[in-house]
Enzyme design. Sequence first.
Site, mmCIF file in Angstrom:
data_model
loop_
_atom_site.group_PDB
_atom_site.id
_atom_site.type_symbol
_atom_site.label_atom_id
_atom_site.label_comp_id
_atom_site.label_asym_id
_atom_site.label_seq_id
_atom_site.Cartn_x
_atom_site.Cartn_y
_atom_site.Cartn_z
ATOM 1 N N GLU A 123 7.079 4.163 -9.382
ATOM 2 C CA GLU A 123 8.064 4.054 -10.454
ATOM 3 C C GLU A 123 8.577 5.407 -10.922
ATOM 4 O O GLU A 123 9.763 5.569 -11.240
ATOM 5 C CB GLU A 123 7.472 3.285 -11.642
ATOM 6 C CG GLU A 123 7.394 1.778 -11.449
ATOM 7 C CD GLU A 123 6.297 1.340 -10.487
ATOM 8 O OE1 GLU A 123 5.433 2.164 -10.134
ATOM 9 O OE2 GLU A 123 6.318 0.164 -10.089
ATOM 10 N N HIS A 129 1.006 -7.876 -17.946
ATOM 11 C CA HIS A 129 2.258 -8.334 -17.318
ATOM 12 C C HIS A 129 3.126 -9.151 -18.273
ATOM 13 O O HIS A 129 3.928 -9.961 -17.824
ATOM 14 C CB HIS A 129 1.948 -9.198 -16.096
ATOM 15 C CG HIS A 129 1.803 -8.421 -14.815
ATOM 16 N ND1 HIS A 129 0.865 -7.438 -14.646
ATOM 17 C CD2 HIS A 129 2.478 -8.488 -13.646
ATOM 18 C CE1 HIS A 129 0.962 -6.950 -13.415
ATOM 19 N NE2 HIS A 129 1.936 -7.561 -12.790
HETATM 20 C C1 TPP Z 1 2.999 0.080 -11.020
HETATM 21 C C2 TPP Z 1 3.282 -1.255 -10.455
HETATM 22 N N1 TPP Z 1 4.448 -1.448 -9.790
HETATM 23 C C3 TPP Z 1 4.721 -2.658 -9.264
HETATM 24 C C4 TPP Z 1 3.855 -3.696 -9.384
HETATM 25 C C5 TPP Z 1 4.173 -5.054 -8.786
HETATM 26 N N2 TPP Z 1 3.279 -5.287 -7.652
HETATM 27 C C6 TPP Z 1 2.151 -5.972 -7.801
HETATM 28 S S1 TPP Z 1 1.246 -6.001 -6.408
HETATM 29 C C7 TPP Z 1 2.390 -5.116 -5.565
HETATM 30 C C8 TPP Z 1 2.139 -4.786 -4.127
HETATM 31 C C9 TPP Z 1 0.927 -3.952 -3.943
HETATM 32 O O1 TPP Z 1 0.656 -3.760 -2.598
HETATM 33 P P1 TPP Z 1 -0.699 -3.154 -2.081
HETATM 34 O O2 TPP Z 1 -1.066 -1.962 -2.891
HETATM 35 O O3 TPP Z 1 -0.565 -2.951 -0.630
HETATM 36 O O4 TPP Z 1 -1.786 -4.270 -2.393
HETATM 37 P P2 TPP Z 1 -1.845 -5.770 -1.843
HETATM 38 O O5 TPP Z 1 -1.127 -6.614 -2.842
HETATM 39 O O6 TPP Z 1 -1.234 -5.805 -0.507
HETATM 40 O O7 TPP Z 1 -3.283 -6.127 -1.832
HETATM 41 C C10 TPP Z 1 3.466 -4.804 -6.383
HETATM 42 C C11 TPP Z 1 4.647 -4.066 -5.957
HETATM 43 C C12 TPP Z 1 2.679 -3.459 -10.121
HETATM 44 N N3 TPP Z 1 1.777 -4.435 -10.333
HETATM 45 N N4 TPP Z 1 2.418 -2.243 -10.627
#
Ligand code: TPP
Lengths: 326, 339
Positions: free
Chosen positions: A60, A129
């Site tokens: 972000e 959230h």
């Molecule tokens: C700072 C932030 N930005 C965006 C999100 C929305 N979001 C939640 S999970 C996710 C993907 C995360 O991917 P990864 O780190 O690979 O973990 P996975 O879900 O694949 O286990 C996003 C973009 C968030 N929770 N926090």
Amino acid sequence: MAVLTMRDALNQALREEMNRDETVFLLGEDIGLYDGSFKVTRGLMKEFGEKRVLDTPIAEEVIIGTAIGAAMSGLRPVAEMMTVNFILVAMDQVVNAAAHIRYMFGGGSKVPLVIRTPGGGGHQLGAQHSHSHENWFAHVPGLKVVAPGTPGDAKGMLKSAIRDDNPVMFIENEGTYAIKGEVPDGEHLVPLDKNDVKRQGDDVTICAHSRMLIVATEAAKELEQQGISAEIVDLRALRPLDMAPVIESVKKTGHAITLEEGWRSYGVGAEVASRIYEEAFDYLDAPVARIGAAEVPTPYNKRLERIAFPGKADVVVTARALLGKN
Amino acid sequence: MKVEQRPATERKQKDALKDRDALLHLYREMLLIRRFEEKTAEMYQMAKIGGFCHLNIGEEAAIVGTISALRPKDYVYSNYREHGHAIAKGVDPKAVMAELFGKETGTSHGRGGSMHLFSQEHRFYGGYAIVGEALPLAVGSGYAINYQERDEVVMSIFGDGATNIGAFHESLNVAKLWHLPVVFVCINNQYGMGTSVGRASSVTEIWRKACAYDMTGERVDGMDVVAVRQVTDELVAQAREQHEPSLLECVTYRYRGHSMSDPDTYRGKDEIKQWQTRDSILSLGEQMKKQKMLTAEDIEKIDQEITAQVEEAVKFADESPEPDPKDLYRDVYAESEAR
Ligand SMILES: Cc1ncc(C[n+]2csc(CCOP(=O)(O)OP(=O)(O)O)c2C)c(N)n1
Ligand SMILES: [Mg+2]
């Protein structure tokens, strides 16, 4: 005039502005290939390509920073924060950079930037959230903050925001993307600094914005059946805060309620109430009543969550009490 | 899709992992997470569970292989995809399911939900829903351990997507700089929501990000629980004995969508099938059968036991009381203890 969902009205505004101005581009997480978390940017990557619809990593701070730098360098970025909760990791960029650059450099630069982001709760997403942070942004000189609650306003204000030469926080709400409303085709601009009476009434003024506009409308209908006529002022323009329609309304009704989805303390209602006291004290028949979320981190449990967020019943009870009818 | 493993830093074949009981433990833990998550999906569809719900299905070997290497007093910090992480750390599946149901008997008394499991007792220091948020907290626990000269270890678990956010880099830097006993575990399941690793990270071999901080980096086949366990044993020992942090990348895959509400349109069905051919639970079962450690009947029996355990968790969650609305304001602040 077409009837569109909020999501499609926003999509239309983005498409029109991108067609109108080559310098407008979008960036954010999962906005392109994935079509956006809430599908607001649906189809835009296909239509405009990956240069103008930029999928970013989960970063972000760099999304907003990139948008600011690009804005200072001749482009008109529209950054999407997937939800307002995630902007907290980038508040330095929003406040110290975007908001202050113009003044701090003596007017030497400008930051024509829009940050679109949905806030709000009520979907059992828990403490991290479910935030509403418009008051945080509205506290800061240098930012403009808007929070439309109807599809028509959403389109018109987003188009105005993109053409504005200042950083604009464009606050959406996860709970309003599916609501429908009339949306003028093509060139439809709604000013960023004009609040709006959404419902006429004589007995009590309800000030609300975004999703709370829906709650206020439901409450007004119920109050109507109980013989109470409520006027609703839409606080879609939070900073600069257009108080004119509020003051005019309070002079007529003598009673005011502020309704917001976030916590009351240091909130939108706190600001609006003080402004009413400053500008229309003599017209008030009772102190301004403020309604907001319970002062707790949002609980996951459905029942607790329902109690924590303001609803129709809270507005009805408050209005009746204010008018001495309980 | 064989994962290239880093040339072993003198990897000793640990006897413990040839041991039937040790392997059986890993097998049962993985199967418990699989069955628990399948049931969770079912309960979500029945609206017993609300909000966002992210499943661990496919990632069991990475989870069990890492967390099983810890002692009860070691810490785990996790993200929102953490049901299995909590269970692997010893949290009772009943309390986890009850939390998903929003019940008072849940790990967070129904206040947290799927993304915010917690157990002080098991040193499961929480699921956090902001990407990257928990890495600095793990650093803090590591600092406290060194400060009080304790011999515990912290494991910080996150996704591939999290390695692109500032907090990841800030945390690795100070963990190395201050010699903290933290094992950073990246569950590389190939995607952050709909974005593949290659579209989000300039370095697709996540373990190499450790190089920037002069930290030990390892990459392991995250579908092979024994391999994961062996490398984790080494990294945990390094953290405990030498106070040196490390970054472990477990290459794995989530079979289901990002969350229960993901339409999952950004990847091919073939890709999912490909990974499923290397399923960690099936592989270990086959291997143990070949080595005459288990029979087909044993496997059937274990599955029945675990299915019953999961059913019991659902029953417990279902019959547990909701939080009392009167307690809405409980725990906003702690009562300060006199000192
Ligand atoms: C700072 C932030 N930005 C965006 C999100 C929305 N979001 C939640 S999970 C996710 C993907 C995360 O991917 P990864 O780190 O690979 O973990 P996975 O879900 O694949 O286990 C996003 C973009 C968030 N929770 N926090
Ligand atoms: Mg991932």
